[in-house]
Design a protein around this motif. Structure first.
Motif, PDB file in Angstrom:
ATOM      1  N   THR A 155       0.854  -1.187   0.000  1.00 21.02           N
ATOM      2  CA  THR A 155       0.000   0.000   0.000  1.00 21.02           C
ATOM      3  C   THR A 155       0.889   1.236   0.000  1.00 21.02           C
ATOM      4  OG1 THR A 155      -0.130   0.248   2.407  1.00 21.02           O
ATOM      5  CG2 THR A 155      -1.746  -1.234   1.344  1.00 21.02           C
ATOM      6  N   PHE A 156       0.312   2.370  -0.357  1.00 26.24           N
ATOM      7  CA  PHE A 156       1.089   3.611  -0.363  1.00 26.24           C
ATOM      8  C   PHE A 156       1.589   3.940   1.040  1.00 26.24           C
ATOM      9  CE2 PHE A 156       1.027   8.445  -1.203  1.00 26.24           C
ATOM     10  CZ  PHE A 156       2.353   8.427  -1.596  1.00 26.24           C
ATOM     11  N   ASP A 157       0.760   3.714   2.055  1.00 27.37           N
ATOM     12  CA  ASP A 157       1.187   3.954   3.436  1.00 27.37           C
ATOM     13  C   ASP A 157       2.411   3.122   3.788  1.00 27.37           C
ATOM     14  OD1 ASP A 157      -0.152   5.969   4.825  1.00 27.37           O
ATOM     15  OD2 ASP A 157      -1.945   4.747   5.087  1.00 27.37           O
ATOM     16  N   LYS A 158       2.362   1.840   3.434  1.00 27.72           N
ATOM     17  CA  LYS A 158       3.494   0.963   3.730  1.00 27.72           C
ATOM     18  C   LYS A 158       4.736   1.373   2.951  1.00 27.72           C
ATOM     19  CE  LYS A 158       0.820  -3.198   4.915  1.00 27.72           C
ATOM     20  NZ  LYS A 158       0.531  -4.603   4.526  1.00 27.72           N
ATOM     21  N   LYS A 270      -1.650  14.593  -3.206  1.00 29.34           N
ATOM     22  CA  LYS A 270      -1.516  13.143  -3.071  1.00 29.34           C
ATOM     23  C   LYS A 270      -1.270  12.685  -1.637  1.00 29.34           C
ATOM     24  CE  LYS A 270      -1.815  12.417  -7.536  1.00 29.34           C
ATOM     25  NZ  LYS A 270      -2.940  11.661  -8.140  1.00 29.34           N
ATOM     26  N   LEU A 271      -0.509  13.464  -0.867  1.00 25.03           N
ATOM     27  CA  LEU A 271      -0.150  13.049   0.485  1.00 25.03           C
ATOM     28  C   LEU A 271      -1.169  13.550   1.507  1.00 25.03           C
ATOM     29  CD1 LEU A 271       3.716  13.684   0.646  1.00 25.03           C
ATOM     30  CD2 LEU A 271       2.517  11.590   0.022  1.00 25.03           C
ATOM     31  N   THR A 272      -1.539  12.695   2.436  1.00 23.80           N
ATOM     32  CA  THR A 272      -2.354  13.132   3.566  1.00 23.80           C
ATOM     33  C   THR A 272      -1.459  13.918   4.525  1.00 23.80           C
ATOM     34  OG1 THR A 272      -1.876  11.192   4.913  1.00 23.80           O
ATOM     35  CG2 THR A 272      -3.741  11.032   3.373  1.00 23.80           C
ATOM     36  N   PRO A 273      -2.020  14.709   5.424  1.00 21.72           N
ATOM     37  CA  PRO A 273      -1.185  15.403   6.411  1.00 21.72           C
ATOM     38  C   PRO A 273      -0.290  14.448   7.194  1.00 21.72           C
ATOM     39  CG  PRO A 273      -3.393  16.309   6.426  1.00 21.72           C
ATOM     40  CD  PRO A 273      -3.435  15.111   5.521  1.00 21.72           C
ATOM     41  N   GLU A 274      -0.797  13.258   7.501  1.00 25.96           N
ATOM     42  CA  GLU A 274       0.000  12.289   8.252  1.00 25.96           C
ATOM     43  C   GLU A 274       1.171  11.772   7.409  1.00 25.96           C
ATOM     44  OE1 GLU A 274      -3.923  12.792   9.848  1.00 25.96           O
ATOM     45  OE2 GLU A 274      -3.304  12.118   7.837  1.00 25.96           O
ATOM     46  N   ALA A 277       3.800  14.479   7.097  1.00 27.62           N
ATOM     47  CA  ALA A 277       4.570  14.629   8.336  1.00 27.62           C
ATOM     48  C   ALA A 277       5.657  13.563   8.429  1.00 27.62           C
ATOM     49  CB  ALA A 277       3.641  14.557   9.536  1.00 27.62           C
ATOM     50  N   LYS A 278       5.365  12.365   7.938  1.00 28.87           N
ATOM     51  CA  LYS A 278       6.374  11.309   7.956  1.00 28.87           C
ATOM     52  C   LYS A 278       7.577  11.693   7.102  1.00 28.87           C
ATOM     53  CE  LYS A 278       3.342   7.300   8.756  1.00 28.87           C
ATOM     54  NZ  LYS A 278       2.821   6.030   8.178  1.00 28.87           N
ATOM     55  N   VAL A 279       7.329  12.211   5.902  1.00 27.42           N
ATOM     56  CA  VAL A 279       8.432  12.586   5.009  1.00 27.42           C
ATOM     57  C   VAL A 279       9.181  13.803   5.559  1.00 27.42           C
ATOM     58  CG1 VAL A 279       9.065  13.160   2.638  1.00 27.42           C
ATOM     59  CG2 VAL A 279       7.142  11.635   3.061  1.00 27.42           C
ATOM     60  N   ASP A 280       8.479  14.644   6.325  1.00 24.52           N
ATOM     61  CA  ASP A 280       9.148  15.792   6.955  1.00 24.52           C
ATOM     62  C   ASP A 280      10.323  15.351   7.819  1.00 24.52           C
ATOM     63  OD1 ASP A 280       7.698  17.890   5.868  1.00 24.52           O
ATOM     64  OD2 ASP A 280       6.149  17.827   7.421  1.00 24.52           O
ATOM     65  N   LYS A 281      10.236  14.137   8.373  1.00 23.67           N
ATOM     66  CA  LYS A 281      11.332  13.636   9.204  1.00 23.67           C
ATOM     67  C   LYS A 281      12.612  13.513   8.386  1.00 23.67           C
ATOM     68  CE  LYS A 281       8.162  10.914  12.104  1.00 23.67           C
ATOM     69  NZ  LYS A 281       7.765   9.533  12.505  1.00 23.67           N
ATOM     70  N   LEU A 282      12.473  13.122   7.125  1.00 21.35           N
ATOM     71  CA  LEU A 282      13.649  13.006   6.260  1.00 21.35           C
ATOM     72  C   LEU A 282      14.218  14.381   5.923  1.00 21.35           C
ATOM     73  CD1 LEU A 282      12.609  10.206   3.720  1.00 21.35           C
ATOM     74  CD2 LEU A 282      13.821   9.986   5.893  1.00 21.35           C
ATOM     75  N   ILE A 283      13.323  15.327   5.636  1.00 19.95           N
ATOM     76  CA  ILE A 283      13.768  16.688   5.306  1.00 19.95           C
ATOM     77  C   ILE A 283      14.514  17.289   6.494  1.00 19.95           C
ATOM     78  CG2 ILE A 283      12.978  18.993   4.685  1.00 19.95           C
ATOM     79  CD1 ILE A 283      10.670  17.664   3.156  1.00 19.95           C
ATOM     80  N   LYS A 284      14.047  16.960   7.702  1.00 19.86           N
ATOM     81  CA  LYS A 284      14.696  17.486   8.898  1.00 19.86           C
ATOM     82  C   LYS A 284      16.128  16.976   9.018  1.00 19.86           C
ATOM     83  CE  LYS A 284      13.752  18.331  13.804  1.00 19.86           C
ATOM     84  NZ  LYS A 284      13.782  19.794  13.581  1.00 19.86           N
ATOM     85  N   GLU A 285      16.378  15.778   8.479  1.00 26.75           N
ATOM     86  CA  GLU A 285      17.727  15.201   8.578  1.00 26.75           C
ATOM     87  C   GLU A 285      18.750  15.934   7.722  1.00 26.75           C
ATOM     88  OE1 GLU A 285      18.179  10.940   8.354  1.00 26.75           O
ATOM     89  OE2 GLU A 285      16.105  10.628   9.018  1.00 26.75           O
ATOM     90  N   ILE A 286      18.308  16.711   6.751  1.00 32.06           N
ATOM     91  CA  ILE A 286      19.274  17.446   5.919  1.00 32.06           C
ATOM     92  C   ILE A 286      19.349  18.929   6.322  1.00 32.06           C
ATOM     93  CG2 ILE A 286      18.883  15.874   3.989  1.00 32.06           C
ATOM     94  CD1 ILE A 286      17.410  18.179   2.564  1.00 32.06           C
TER      95      ILE A 286
END
Length: 293
Positions: A155-158, A270-274, A277-286
């Motif tokens: 699934t897209f979530d997974k 395409k992305l839900t707020p949730e 927010a998950k992908v934001d964690k990756l952006i925070k790493e850079i």
């Protein structure tokens, strides 16, 4: 034409090497391979605008529109880090070693896994990076269409979870982009952002030409720009993976193909707020690197 049921799945096997998930390949030999000073490598995390960059680079260097319209990009500009003899163009290292110079080579390998000679300056690297929110949407659509999702990605979530936790193909994304970003000032490296490329392709074409030492006329730039318009590339069987239909199962009911909108910011629809927010964690790493999207 055979029906979907008549065709094999041709799922590409994966492996983990030095902590990075990749398709079956010859990475141990790639690390030690002989490179050439005039090699042109297009490197990227998948779905970052790689195909568009390859086609622009090929035309900037060769100005051979006839071949570009008649020979598969994957033959002219092969991917090195996928080896599967069931596919016509995943030929691996031997094919690249036998190519005439200048060689055009594509890879999704992290910088630390590139050939040592290339990392030390023998050959040229053009890297393209993309906002990970647009990237993950495009990545899932491709893997779904191409029938390459693992059991953990159904699934897209997974799929987002495997992308964020660094277990997916070519992950972790932050490490991938930062390794190249930190070398952006090396003489043999050109670092591009997808968003800037699609905003002004003629400017990018001139930037790449300067990096490669090529002199283009305004007409050359105009022809390359037109050839690489997303609408033209989407309909071009030499770059759009149309040949897949002849050899394997595809999910044509999926939301997407190999070449899609060619735009930035579509993740907002395409992305839900949730999920965002998950992908934001990756952006925070850079953060703090100077690389922003």
């Amino acid at each position: 034409m055979a029906t979907k049921e008549d065709k094999p799945r041709l799922f590409l096997k994966r492996k983990v090497y030095k902590g990075v998930t990749m398709m079956e390949n010859e990475v141990e030999e790639i690390e030690k391979m002989e490179t050439r000073p005039d090699d042109i490598w297009v490197c990227s995390f998948p779905r970052s605008g790689t195909t568009m960059t390859q086609e622009m680079v090929y035309l900037i260097q060769a100005l051979d529109f006839k071949t570009a319209k008649s020979e598969q990009l994957m033959s002219r500009f092969p991917i090195l880090d996928v080896k599967d003899d069931r596919y016509p163009y995943y030929k691996g290292l031997k094919y690249v070693q036998e190519m005439k110079s200048p060689r055009f080579i594509k890879t999704h390998l992290h910088h630390f896994l590139l050939p040592e000679q290339l990392r030390n300056g023998k050959g040229r690297i053009i890297y393209i990076a993309r906002n990970p929110k647009d990237l993950v949407v495009s990545f899932y659509r491709l893997m779904h269409w191409g029938d390459q999702l693992t059991e953990e990605e159904t699934t897209f979530d997974k799929f987002i979870d495997t992308f964020v936790n660094g277990k997916g193909y070519a992950c972790p994304w932050p490490r991938h982009v930062l390794e190249y970003w930190e070398r952006r000032n090396d003489k043999n490296v050109l670092f591009l952002r997808y968003e800037n490329v699609i905003k002004d392709k003629p400017a990018t074409i001139r930037e790449i030409a300067e990096f490669l030492g090529r002199k283009l006329t305004d007409q050359d730039v105009e022809r390359i720009t037109e050839h690489c318009r997303v609408e033209n590339m989407r309909d071009n069987p030499m770059v759009n993976l149309a040949y897949f239909r002849d050899i394997k199962t595809l999910n044509d009911d999926a939301d997407g193909r190999f070449i899609n909108a060619g735009q930035s910011g579509t993740w907002q629809n395409k992305l839900t707020p949730e999920q965002s927010a998950k992908v934001d964690k990756l952006i925070k790493e850079i953060e703090g690197s100077g690389l922003t999207f």
